[in-house]
Design an enzyme around this catalytic site. Structure first.
Site, PDB file in Angstrom:
ATOM      1  NE  ARG A 170       4.764  33.013 -14.139  1.00 33.53           N
ATOM      2  CZ  ARG A 170       5.737  32.140 -13.874  1.00 33.53           C
ATOM      3  NH1 ARG A 170       5.457  31.051 -13.145  1.00 33.53           N
ATOM      4  NH2 ARG A 170       6.962  32.319 -14.323  1.00 33.53           N
ATOM      5  CE  LYS A 194       4.625  32.584 -17.794  1.00 33.28           C
ATOM      6  NZ  LYS A 194       5.300  33.736 -18.433  1.00 33.28           N
ATOM      7  CG  HIS A 265       2.779  40.332 -13.153  1.00 37.32           C
ATOM      8  ND1 HIS A 265       2.959  38.970 -13.058  1.00 37.32           N
ATOM      9  CD2 HIS A 265       3.821  40.788 -13.886  1.00 37.32           C
ATOM     10  CE1 HIS A 265       4.044  38.617 -13.717  1.00 37.32           C
ATOM     11  NE2 HIS A 265       4.591  39.700 -14.224  1.00 37.32           N
ATOM     12  NE  ARG A 268       5.676  36.297 -11.201  1.00 38.82           N
ATOM     13  CZ  ARG A 268       6.239  35.114 -10.994  1.00 38.82           C
ATOM     14  NH1 ARG A 268       5.912  34.407  -9.928  1.00 38.82           N
ATOM     15  NH2 ARG A 268       7.126  34.626 -11.835  1.00 38.82           N
ATOM     16  CG  HIS A 291      11.741  34.163 -13.282  1.00 32.96           C
ATOM     17  ND1 HIS A 291      12.229  35.301 -12.679  1.00 32.96           N
ATOM     18  CD2 HIS A 291      10.443  34.423 -13.556  1.00 32.96           C
ATOM     19  CE1 HIS A 291      11.274  36.201 -12.598  1.00 32.96           C
ATOM     20  NE2 HIS A 291      10.183  35.697 -13.123  1.00 32.96           N
ATOM     21  CE1 TYR A 300      10.455  41.408  -9.752  1.00 36.58           C
ATOM     22  CE2 TYR A 300      11.557  39.579 -10.840  1.00 36.58           C
ATOM     23  CZ  TYR A 300      10.396  40.278 -10.534  1.00 36.58           C
ATOM     24  OH  TYR A 300       9.201  39.854 -11.029  1.00 36.58           O
TER      25      TYR A 300
END
Length: 319
Positions: A170, A194, A265, A268, A291, A300
């Site tokens: 990110r 995150k 993004h 990415r 994730h 995806y």
């Protein structure tokens, strides 16, 4: 906070402000959410509490399911999308769960609040040839009269584009990197994602070459005594801002003829899609992207299926 949120919050009675502040502290200190996420959650709940006051409620004990539903309905009537409604409902449920957990109310009314599922939209991605065109433009030879500072910024911009596509990190993770977060020998980035979860992400030879050029001939030109350990620097020597990194990516994409506009993004998404198309398994891509849930990564597979359908439609004689 968004425009108007501060004013709405200031107008709330203390009996609502105090529970809101306690929940906000919980989001920051215990759940360790980013400032951006906290602002979004708090903005939603300030709106909810303002709606409660307008319905003659004065304490969190007055917050019932009818109030929650009417608040969401009001947003839908105003034009809120399904995804916005789903986010607002999630914010409300987090707040009511905290109230119940801390003994401020006897029942978690948010447990009975339903909301529409947000649509899972396919990410915009570049084709492999388009990504190659962007990187070729980014690494084009410099102008003959290039000044040292211009050369340093060019090397930094090349590294920004190369690392974003090579690693799939990110943009916030990229600009948060320190020099010591890069294992140059093994070509690994130590990324803080995150929820402050750390992961190691590999990068390839072109990105490694861009990194070496930046560290040897670019970063020393921009660095100042206050630069600290930041890997990527801005024009004044401070840590590179995410907004500037986005501008760099959009400029690099715009310089490649025929390539649709994407930001960090998009790079990415493109990296993840191309890795999957190259034969990687979904679990590996989940780890690469950081994730928490495999369900997030599964979007995806939809991208690759859609591409397959498009190729089939163009190439198969009976399509």
């Amino acid at each position: 906070m968004a425009t108007g949120t501060a004013e709405l919050r200031a107008a709330l009675p203390p009996a609502l402000t105090e529970p809101l502040e306690g929940w906000e502290e919980h989001l920051r200190l215990q759940r360790d959410l980013s400032e951006h996420t906290v602002r979004g959650y708090v903005g939603d709940v300030v709106s909810l509490l303002d709606h409660l006051v307008r319905r003659s409620g004065g304490t969190v004990a007055d917050l019932d399911l009818a109030t929650l539903r009417s608040w969401l309905a009001q947003g839908r009537a105003r034009g809120d999308s399904r995804s916005t409604t789903a986010r607002r409902a999630a914010s409300a449920r987090s707040f009511t769960a905290h109230l119940r957990r801390t003994g401020q109310v006897g029942e978690d009314v948010g447990l009975r609040l339903s909301s529409p599922r947000a649509h899972r939209t396919l990410p915009g991605v570049l084709g492999a040839d388009q990504a190659r065109a962007v990187l070729d433009q980014a690494t084009a030879p410099p102008a003959e009269d290039e000044q040292p500072a211009e050369a340093a910024l060019r090397l930094r911009n090349v590294l920004v584009v190369e690392l974003l596509y090579a690693s799939g990190v990110r943009v916030g993770e990229l600009v948060g990197l320190d020099v010591d977060d890069v294992d140059r020998g093994r070509r690994l980035l130590r990324v803080l994602g995150k929820g402050r979860k750390e992961r190691s992400v590999p990068f390839g030879a072109p990105a490694a070459a861009a990194l070496e050029q930046w560290l040897s001939a670019g970063r020393p030109v921009l660095a100042t005594p206050t630069s600290g350990p930041a890997l990527l620097l801005g024009v004044r020597g401070g840590r590179l801002d995410a907004r500037e990194a986005r501008r760099v990516v959009h400029a690099a994409v715009a310089a490649a003829p025929g390539v649709p506009d994407v930001g960090p993004h998009g790079l990415r998404h493109s990296a993840a899609t191309h890795v999957l198309e190259g034969g990687a398994d979904l679990r590996s891509v989940q780890e690469l992207l950081g994730h928490a849930s495999l369900a997030t990564t599964q979007v995806y597979t939809h991208v690759t299926v859609e591409r397959l359908r498009a190729v089939h439609a163009r190439a198969h004689p009976r399509a």
